[in-house]
Write a protein that holds these residues in place. Structure first.
Motif, PDB file in Angstrom:
ATOM      1  N   ARG A 112       0.621  -1.209  -0.038  1.00  0.00           N
ATOM      2  CA  ARG A 112       0.123  -0.024  -0.018  1.00  0.00           C
ATOM      3  C   ARG A 112       1.046   1.240  -0.049  1.00  0.00           C
ATOM      4  O   ARG A 112       0.671   2.197  -0.730  1.00  0.00           O
ATOM      5  N   ALA A 113       1.969   1.489   0.710  1.00  0.00           N
ATOM      6  CA  ALA A 113       2.710   2.412   0.826  1.00  0.00           C
ATOM      7  C   ALA A 113       3.274   2.597  -0.433  1.00  0.00           C
ATOM      8  O   ALA A 113       3.668   3.923  -0.862  1.00  0.00           O
ATOM      9  N   ALA A 114       3.917   1.614  -1.304  1.00  0.00           N
ATOM     10  CA  ALA A 114       4.731   1.617  -2.486  1.00  0.00           C
ATOM     11  C   ALA A 114       3.571   2.165  -3.519  1.00  0.00           C
ATOM     12  O   ALA A 114       3.964   2.787  -4.513  1.00  0.00           O
ATOM     13  N   HIS A 115       2.304   1.609  -3.332  1.00  0.00           N
ATOM     14  CA  HIS A 115       1.410   1.568  -4.571  1.00  0.00           C
ATOM     15  C   HIS A 115      -0.046   2.245  -4.202  1.00  0.00           C
ATOM     16  O   HIS A 115      -0.874   1.499  -3.868  1.00  0.00           O
ATOM     17  N   VAL A 132      -6.986  -7.448  10.123  1.00  0.00           N
ATOM     18  CA  VAL A 132      -5.635  -6.805  10.210  1.00  0.00           C
ATOM     19  C   VAL A 132      -5.202  -6.425   8.849  1.00  0.00           C
ATOM     20  O   VAL A 132      -4.766  -5.100   8.672  1.00  0.00           O
ATOM     21  N   VAL A 133      -5.685  -7.080   7.686  1.00  0.00           N
ATOM     22  CA  VAL A 133      -5.061  -6.534   6.518  1.00  0.00           C
ATOM     23  C   VAL A 133      -6.104  -5.269   5.786  1.00  0.00           C
ATOM     24  O   VAL A 133      -5.485  -4.492   5.140  1.00  0.00           O
ATOM     25  N   VAL A 134      -7.369  -5.199   6.291  1.00  0.00           N
ATOM     26  CA  VAL A 134      -7.971  -3.932   6.053  1.00  0.00           C
ATOM     27  C   VAL A 134      -7.319  -2.880   6.734  1.00  0.00           C
ATOM     28  O   VAL A 134      -7.299  -1.671   6.246  1.00  0.00           O
ATOM     29  N   ALA A 135      -6.975  -2.666   7.911  1.00  0.00           N
ATOM     30  CA  ALA A 135      -6.224  -1.984   8.855  1.00  0.00           C
ATOM     31  C   ALA A 135      -4.964  -1.458   8.050  1.00  0.00           C
ATOM     32  O   ALA A 135      -4.593  -0.280   8.181  1.00  0.00           O
ATOM     33  N   GLU A 136      -4.342  -2.430   7.370  1.00  0.00           N
ATOM     34  CA  GLU A 136      -3.170  -2.224   6.481  1.00  0.00           C
ATOM     35  C   GLU A 136      -3.458  -1.732   5.088  1.00  0.00           C
ATOM     36  O   GLU A 136      -2.324  -1.226   4.757  1.00  0.00           O
ATOM     37  N   GLY A 137      -4.579  -1.522   4.759  1.00  0.00           N
ATOM     38  CA  GLY A 137      -4.817  -0.788   3.617  1.00  0.00           C
ATOM     39  C   GLY A 137      -5.643  -1.566   2.124  1.00  0.00           C
ATOM     40  O   GLY A 137      -5.469  -1.329   1.195  1.00  0.00           O
TER      41      GLY A 137
END
Length: 314
Positions: A112-115, A132-137
């Motif tokens: 998410r940070a890279a794209h 967890v993954v929803v919270a991460e983007g």
């Protein structure tokens, strides 16, 4: 339940497939993360498996650097969605939720940070992992096992993300089909996926973020998977966007009598047929080849012009 927002003017607007009946919403744009995919837009979902034993690449993207490189390559080749998984679908050693999160938790945040604009999908059936993954983007939860943990749809609703509703033959996760029978496999697929989709919307998932998947080879023998492909138009007629996860699967291998590494042509043929019949998303290992096949279908349908026009003009 028709959509009330028109797609942007720069997207194709010809509805794909036959007109819907009253089982679902009218075809409209699919909104996932920052992306809006029009009704006639054909989208590649690239597979990036953080597993050491995946059936196709044998763990080639298990390592983080290799997985990140695969994401970069898939985006460069035209993938609109990246599907990240941490547990192979086939039977094998038990993988706990903690181990699944060790493999993909954190990785989703790095992608998410890279794209920021790419749609990130996570292939999981576990609500704990989904949170967890929803919270991460993550933008989409790809529930390939047909709602075996009903709370996953609640996670999608609470997080404002999309959900893939799959027909897996009503089997537990990571179970191979054995002598499966259906009175009408496509009728079962339609009833199951539409039921899951309607439940998701009732829980609060946006209708334009819900996708159905017939679940090729999941709870099905190869003849069932062939019939699901042949009758794609009946799935499209529900009005829900249809995802086809057919890449290099056993039904292709049994049609051609080929090992997994020699199934590209068969996969692309099935992809082209289902795209012509109105499917919209195509989960793929080989992104560039899939993208070209879909571009050709779009050109033949009249949804895309020639990329270049030289012949007979000079």
């Amino acid at each position: 339940m028709p959509h009330d927002v028109a797609p942007p003017a720069d997207l194709p607007t010809r509805p794909a497939g036959p007109a819907p009946d009253d089982r679902g919403p009218l075809p409209g744009p699919l909104r996932l993360g920052r992306r809006v995919f029009g009704p006639a837009e054909l989208v590649v979902m690239a597979i990036v498996n953080r597993t050491p034993d995946s059936f196709f690449d044998k763990g080639a993207t298990y390592g983080e650097s290799e997985a990140l490189a695969a994401v970069e390559r898939a985006i460069a080749e035209g993938a609109g969605i990246i599907d990240i998984g941490g547990v192979k679908a086939a039977p094998g050693a038990e993988i706990s939720a903690a181990e699944e999160l060790r493999r993909i938790g954190g990785f989703v945040a790095r992608v998410r940070a890279a794209h920021p604009d790419v749609v990130i999908s996570v292939d999981t059936y576990r609500a704990e992992v989904g949170r967890v993954v929803v919270a991460e983007g993550a933008d989409l939860l790809n529930d390939a096992w047909g709602g075996v943990e009903p709370e996953l749809a609640e996670v999608a609703a609470a997080g404002g993300v999309g959900l893939v509703c799959t027909h897996a033959g009503h089997l537990p996760p990571r179970t191979r089909p054995h002598r499966m029978t259906y009175q009408d496999v496509v009728a079962d697929i339609v009833a199951t996926t539409c039921g899951l989709a309607e439940r998701a919307v009732a829980l609060g998932v946006r209708p334009d973020a819900v996708v159905i998947d017939p679940g090729h080879d999941f709870g099905k023998n190869s003849r069932h998977s062939m019939e699901a492909t042949r009758r794609t138009d009946e799935l499209v007629a529900t009005g829900w966007p249809v995802l086809m996860a057919m890449s290099n699967k056993d039904f292709v291998g049994e049609a051609l009598d080929t090992p997994v590494e020699e199934r590209l042509e068969g996969t692309l043929a099935a992809t082209a047929v289902s795209a012509w019949l109105g499917a919209r998303i195509f989960r793929a290992h080989q992104v560039a080849a899939t993208r070209r096949a879909l571009r050709m279908v779009a050109a033949i349908r009249g949804d895309a012009d020639l990329t270049v026009a030289r012949r007979g003009l000079a």
